[in-house]
Design a protein around this motif. Structure first.
Motif, PDB file in Angstrom:
ATOM      1  N   ASN A  19      -5.094   8.366   3.729  1.00 64.56           N
ATOM      2  CA  ASN A  19      -3.874   8.174   2.954  1.00 64.56           C
ATOM      3  C   ASN A  19      -2.850   9.273   3.217  1.00 64.56           C
ATOM      4  O   ASN A  19      -1.642   9.043   3.129  1.00 64.56           O
ATOM      5  CB  ASN A  19      -4.200   8.096   1.461  1.00 64.56           C
ATOM      6  CG  ASN A  19      -4.838   6.771   1.077  1.00 64.56           C
ATOM      7  OD1 ASN A  19      -4.528   5.742   1.667  1.00 64.56           O
ATOM      8  ND2 ASN A  19      -5.745   6.799   0.119  1.00 64.56           N
ATOM      9  N   LYS A  22      -0.586   8.700   6.495  1.00 67.33           N
ATOM     10  CA  LYS A  22       0.638   7.895   6.435  1.00 67.33           C
ATOM     11  C   LYS A  22       1.882   8.781   6.463  1.00 67.33           C
ATOM     12  O   LYS A  22       2.807   8.562   7.265  1.00 67.33           O
ATOM     13  CB  LYS A  22       0.649   7.033   5.169  1.00 67.33           C
ATOM     14  CG  LYS A  22      -0.505   6.062   5.039  1.00 67.33           C
ATOM     15  CD  LYS A  22      -0.505   5.396   3.667  1.00 67.33           C
ATOM     16  CE  LYS A  22      -1.723   4.515   3.453  1.00 67.33           C
ATOM     17  NZ  LYS A  22      -1.743   3.906   2.103  1.00 67.33           N
ATOM     18  N   GLU A  72       1.018   9.011  -4.963  1.00 72.73           N
ATOM     19  CA  GLU A  72       0.784   7.680  -4.385  1.00 72.73           C
ATOM     20  C   GLU A  72       1.223   7.681  -2.916  1.00 72.73           C
ATOM     21  O   GLU A  72       2.375   7.938  -2.596  1.00 72.73           O
ATOM     22  CB  GLU A  72       1.464   6.551  -5.163  1.00 72.73           C
ATOM     23  CG  GLU A  72       0.935   6.358  -6.568  1.00 72.73           C
ATOM     24  CD  GLU A  72      -0.530   5.961  -6.633  1.00 72.73           C
ATOM     25  OE1 GLU A  72      -1.054   5.423  -5.622  1.00 72.73           O
ATOM     26  OE2 GLU A  72      -1.161   6.174  -7.681  1.00 72.73           O
ATOM     27  N   SER A  73       0.254   7.395  -2.043  1.00 69.10           N
ATOM     28  CA  SER A  73       0.456   7.614  -0.602  1.00 69.10           C
ATOM     29  C   SER A  73       1.589   6.792  -0.012  1.00 69.10           C
ATOM     30  O   SER A  73       2.325   7.283   0.854  1.00 69.10           O
ATOM     31  CB  SER A  73      -0.842   7.335   0.160  1.00 69.10           C
ATOM     32  OG  SER A  73      -1.263   5.998  -0.024  1.00 69.10           O
ATOM     33  N   ASN A  74       1.756   5.538  -0.442  1.00 65.86           N
ATOM     34  CA  ASN A  74       2.857   4.729   0.104  1.00 65.86           C
ATOM     35  C   ASN A  74       4.210   5.282  -0.334  1.00 65.86           C
ATOM     36  O   ASN A  74       5.179   5.301   0.441  1.00 65.86           O
ATOM     37  CB  ASN A  74       2.724   3.272  -0.331  1.00 65.86           C
ATOM     38  CG  ASN A  74       1.574   2.555   0.351  1.00 65.86           C
ATOM     39  OD1 ASN A  74       0.961   3.092   1.276  1.00 65.86           O
ATOM     40  ND2 ASN A  74       1.269   1.362  -0.092  1.00 65.86           N
ATOM     41  N   ILE A 104       3.912  -3.789   4.062  1.00 64.55           N
ATOM     42  CA  ILE A 104       3.314  -2.651   3.358  1.00 64.55           C
ATOM     43  C   ILE A 104       2.472  -3.159   2.180  1.00 64.55           C
ATOM     44  O   ILE A 104       1.341  -2.708   1.963  1.00 64.55           O
ATOM     45  CB  ILE A 104       4.406  -1.671   2.874  1.00 64.55           C
ATOM     46  CG1 ILE A 104       5.003  -0.916   4.068  1.00 64.55           C
ATOM     47  CG2 ILE A 104       3.829  -0.673   1.865  1.00 64.55           C
ATOM     48  CD1 ILE A 104       6.189  -0.027   3.713  1.00 64.55           C
ATOM     49  N   ASP A 105       3.018  -4.120   1.439  1.00 61.35           N
ATOM     50  CA  ASP A 105       2.246  -4.697   0.326  1.00 61.35           C
ATOM     51  C   ASP A 105       0.998  -5.419   0.842  1.00 61.35           C
ATOM     52  O   ASP A 105      -0.083  -5.321   0.249  1.00 61.35           O
ATOM     53  CB  ASP A 105       3.112  -5.677  -0.462  1.00 61.35           C
ATOM     54  CG  ASP A 105       4.133  -4.977  -1.353  1.00 61.35           C
ATOM     55  OD1 ASP A 105       4.051  -3.739  -1.485  1.00 61.35           O
ATOM     56  OD2 ASP A 105       5.018  -5.662  -1.892  1.00 61.35           O
ATOM     57  N   SER A 108      -1.687  -3.032   1.736  1.00 64.12           N
ATOM     58  CA  SER A 108      -2.313  -2.418   0.558  1.00 64.12           C
ATOM     59  C   SER A 108      -3.219  -3.391  -0.183  1.00 64.12           C
ATOM     60  O   SER A 108      -4.369  -3.069  -0.495  1.00 64.12           O
ATOM     61  CB  SER A 108      -1.228  -1.898  -0.396  1.00 64.12           C
ATOM     62  OG  SER A 108      -0.411  -0.951   0.246  1.00 64.12           O
ATOM     63  N   ASP A 112      -6.366  -2.882   2.686  1.00 70.92           N
ATOM     64  CA  ASP A 112      -6.968  -1.664   2.138  1.00 70.92           C
ATOM     65  C   ASP A 112      -7.899  -1.974   0.968  1.00 70.92           C
ATOM     66  O   ASP A 112      -9.021  -1.454   0.894  1.00 70.92           O
ATOM     67  CB  ASP A 112      -5.862  -0.711   1.695  1.00 70.92           C
ATOM     68  CG  ASP A 112      -6.386   0.692   1.405  1.00 70.92           C
ATOM     69  OD1 ASP A 112      -7.236   1.164   2.170  1.00 70.92           O
ATOM     70  OD2 ASP A 112      -5.945   1.298   0.421  1.00 70.92           O
ATOM     71  N   ILE A 168       1.552   2.352   7.919  1.00 72.72           N
ATOM     72  CA  ILE A 168       0.681   2.132   6.762  1.00 72.72           C
ATOM     73  C   ILE A 168      -0.429   1.138   7.088  1.00 72.72           C
ATOM     74  O   ILE A 168      -1.582   1.311   6.677  1.00 72.72           O
ATOM     75  CB  ILE A 168       1.527   1.688   5.556  1.00 72.72           C
ATOM     76  CG1 ILE A 168       2.389   2.878   5.090  1.00 72.72           C
ATOM     77  CG2 ILE A 168       0.650   1.168   4.415  1.00 72.72           C
ATOM     78  CD1 ILE A 168       3.351   2.566   3.978  1.00 72.72           C
ATOM     79  N   ASN A 172      -4.435   2.026   6.956  1.00 72.41           N
ATOM     80  CA  ASN A 172      -5.323   1.256   6.085  1.00 72.41           C
ATOM     81  C   ASN A 172      -6.445   0.563   6.860  1.00 72.41           C
ATOM     82  O   ASN A 172      -7.499   0.275   6.301  1.00 72.41           O
ATOM     83  CB  ASN A 172      -4.522   0.236   5.283  1.00 72.41           C
ATOM     84  CG  ASN A 172      -3.722   0.885   4.158  1.00 72.41           C
ATOM     85  OD1 ASN A 172      -3.900   2.066   3.862  1.00 72.41           O
ATOM     86  ND2 ASN A 172      -2.842   0.129   3.543  1.00 72.41           N
TER      87      ASN A 172
END
Length: 425
Positions: A19, A22, A72-74, A104-105, A108, A112, A168, A172
């Protein structure tokens, strides 16, 4: 915003945190100076009052900036990316920006999250449940299929160059490729494979990740055995000063504490009337028969079989539709057989994994001492409730032949290829 060359950010994390990668990779592409906090120790540093002021729940990573902390990594990766004005990592149009956020969503929620639900129980970070693993593995495979379809006609997730979405996504996927997914698994998704290995070997990725190697084994299922109870501590003996009889009292207490161990109660199956079938003799015959299996082993089995002392059972996994990943299905069966070890003295079993393509079917035949499935097996082996059990009617020649076919692991079985056959003996 223009990136200030004198400005730098401190990332609180251990060095190999995927994480944290990123933000570090985004910083390499953006020309932003991000430094890892010195002497960070997982299990210690993130529990300090100073760290908890930056992130009240103590999760890692946290970015310390001149304007305040970001967790929060993102969010951290987005912040680092935005430090450079008009950063191409965020695309060149509003629709590209939307697609970057979309992926990205996806990275995640679909990638991930499912890798974590699959991998972390095997690493001992979460309780292991076979059904939960199957759901996670199936969901992850569905996500990889969608990603593979997209990458069949796209080099990158969005546009024609690396974006934050790629950074990202790769981070992940990192634990999946390096800790969980064998080459035999990822080869089903050739476009994802090409994408992953191309990206991790880009200079800015490689500078942060180093050399990435694919997993060559899957972490085993952790032991399900309950920890043994700690022995009771001996009672403290109060000494009375200036009294000679102290030693006898101590001796009496020790004798009370060190009671002779009570004899272990016999297994109810050991109390059954003797049977003409000697289970070990059948197991030896099965193991030693290399040719003419039908004529020697199968015939020998029925010659030995005692319907008054033993019973035969078919089992059928209740959730075969979820068996979409071959090696997960095989591991599920192996775990079941490991947990059946407590019945080795009283049972023989054959488990078949059926089908050349998913979903795979898991079926088996079991020989148990006694006329019912032993109660201690039903109580102790949680996998038992994942199967439908049906007692074999040996007066039915069709059922008897099905037993023969399963013991012999004859292929095809009921018109389908066998992926594998496992024996419990």
């Amino acid at each position: 915003m223009v990136c200030d060359p004198l400005r730098f950010e401190v990332l609180h994390s251990w060095k190999t945190n995927k994480n944290a990668f990123k933000a570090l990779i985004a910083a390499e592409y953006s020309g932003v100076q991000v430094e890892l906090a010195e002497n960070f120790e997982m299990g210690i540093s993130h529990k300090t009052p100073e760290f908890l002021k930056m992130n009240p729940i103590g999760k890692v990573p946290v970015l310390e900036t001149p304007d305040g902390p970001v967790f929060e990594s993102n969010a951290i990766a987005r912040y680092v990316t935005r430090l450079k004005a008009d950063n191409p990592l965020y695309g060149s149009s509003l629709i590209e920006y939307a697609h970057i956020e979309q992926w990205i969503d996806f990275a995640s929620m679909e990638v991930d999250a499912n890798i974590a639900r699959w991998l972390y129980p095997r690493l001992g970070y979460m309780p292991y449940l076979a059904v939960a693993e199957e759901v996670a593995a199936s969901s992850f495979k569905r996500a990889l299929g969608a990603l593979n379809t997209h990458l069949a006609s796209n080099t990158y997730l969005v546009g024609h160059s690396v974006t934050l979405a790629d950074i990202i996504m790769i981070c992940n996927l990192y634990h999946g490729f390096s800790l969980l997914l064998l080459k035999s698994y990822t080869s089903e998704f050739p476009h994802v494979e090409r994408y992953f290995w191309t990206m991790v070997n880009q200079p800015n990725f490689r500078k942060v990740l180093g050399e990435v190697k694919q997993a060559d084994s899957v972490p085993p299922v952790p032991s399900q055995k309950k920890p043994a109870k700690e022995p009771a501590k001996p009672k403290e003996v109060k000494k009375e000063p200036k009294q000679e009889p102290v030693k006898p009292k101590v001796q009496e207490v020790v004798e009370e504490e060190e009671e002779a161990p009570k004899p272990k109660p016999k297994n109810p199956l050991d109390l059954l009337p003797p049977s003409k079938m000697i289970l070990d003799e059948w197991k030896r015959l099965y193991s030693n028969t290399k040719t003419n299996f039908r004529e020697v082993a199968i015939k020998g089995f029925w010659d030995m079989y005692d319907p008054e002392g033993y019973s035969l059972w078919f089992c059928d996994y209740k959730y075969n539709d979820e068996n979409t990943v071959s090696f997960v299905t095989l591991n599920k069966v192996s775990g079941f057989l490991q947990r059946m070890d407590l019945a080795r003295k009283y049972a023989f079993g054959k488990m078949l994994v059926i089908g050349s393509d998913p979903p795979f079917k898991v079926k088996g035949v079991w020989l148990f001492r006694g006329l019912e499935i032993p109660k201690f097996v039903l109580d102790e082996v949680y996998d038992m409730e994942l199967y439908d059990w049906a007692k074999v009617d040996i007066s039915d020649e069709a059922q008897k032949e099905r037993v023969n076919t399963m013991i012999e692991d004859q292929e095809p079985f009921e018109g389908e290829a066998l992926l594998d056959a496992k024996c419990f003996k």
